[in-house]
Write a protein that holds these residues in place. Sequence first.
Motif, short mmCIF file in Angstrom:
data_model
loop_
_atom_site.label_atom_id
_atom_site.label_comp_id
_atom_site.label_asym_id
_atom_site.label_seq_id
_atom_site.Cartn_x
_atom_site.Cartn_y
_atom_site.Cartn_z
N TYR A 33 27.06 25.18 12.60
CA TYR A 33 27.38 26.32 11.72
C TYR A 33 27.56 25.84 10.28
O TYR A 33 27.04 26.45 9.35
N MET A 34 28.30 24.77 10.09
CA MET A 34 28.54 24.26 8.74
C MET A 34 27.25 23.76 8.09
O MET A 34 27.03 23.98 6.90
N ASN A 35 26.38 23.13 8.86
CA ASN A 35 25.09 22.68 8.32
C ASN A 35 24.25 23.88 7.88
O ASN A 35 23.64 23.86 6.80
N ALA A 36 24.22 24.92 8.69
CA ALA A 36 23.47 26.13 8.33
C ALA A 36 24.08 26.79 7.09
O ALA A 36 23.36 27.25 6.20
N THR A 37 25.40 26.79 7.01
CA THR A 37 26.08 27.38 5.85
C THR A 37 25.77 26.59 4.58
O THR A 37 25.48 27.17 3.54
#
Length: 126
Positions: A33-37
């Motif tokens: 999720y953090m990578n996509a964000t």
Amino acid sequence: MTKSDKTGFEIPDQMREMADQSVDQARKAFDEYMNATRKAVGSVETTASTVKAGADDLSRTALEYTEEHISAAFDLAQKMVRASTPQEMVQLQSDYLRKQMEALGEQVRDLGDKASKTAKDVSSQK
């Protein structure tokens, strides 16, 4: 099985393993999720930078055109003051209006081209 010292409650090893796996899965999901964000934020920043550069260019160009129009108006005023007949004044004003309309047409096309280029640059980043 593991035994708690204070309560005498026993936690089966399988439950501990499942809990450990659940924590690992949650961590992996959060990292994804953090990578996509981060990727989305980077994309927005790049797009915003492109839009700002295009807007800055449009602003500078519009200011240049404004200066040109004001300068032409002052030139007309000077010529009108020096005109010796009403017919000459009418001719000066007619020439001025024709030139201004031609310039305005070119300037609108130029500003439209610049806006289109910015839109194209933004869309090519996606």
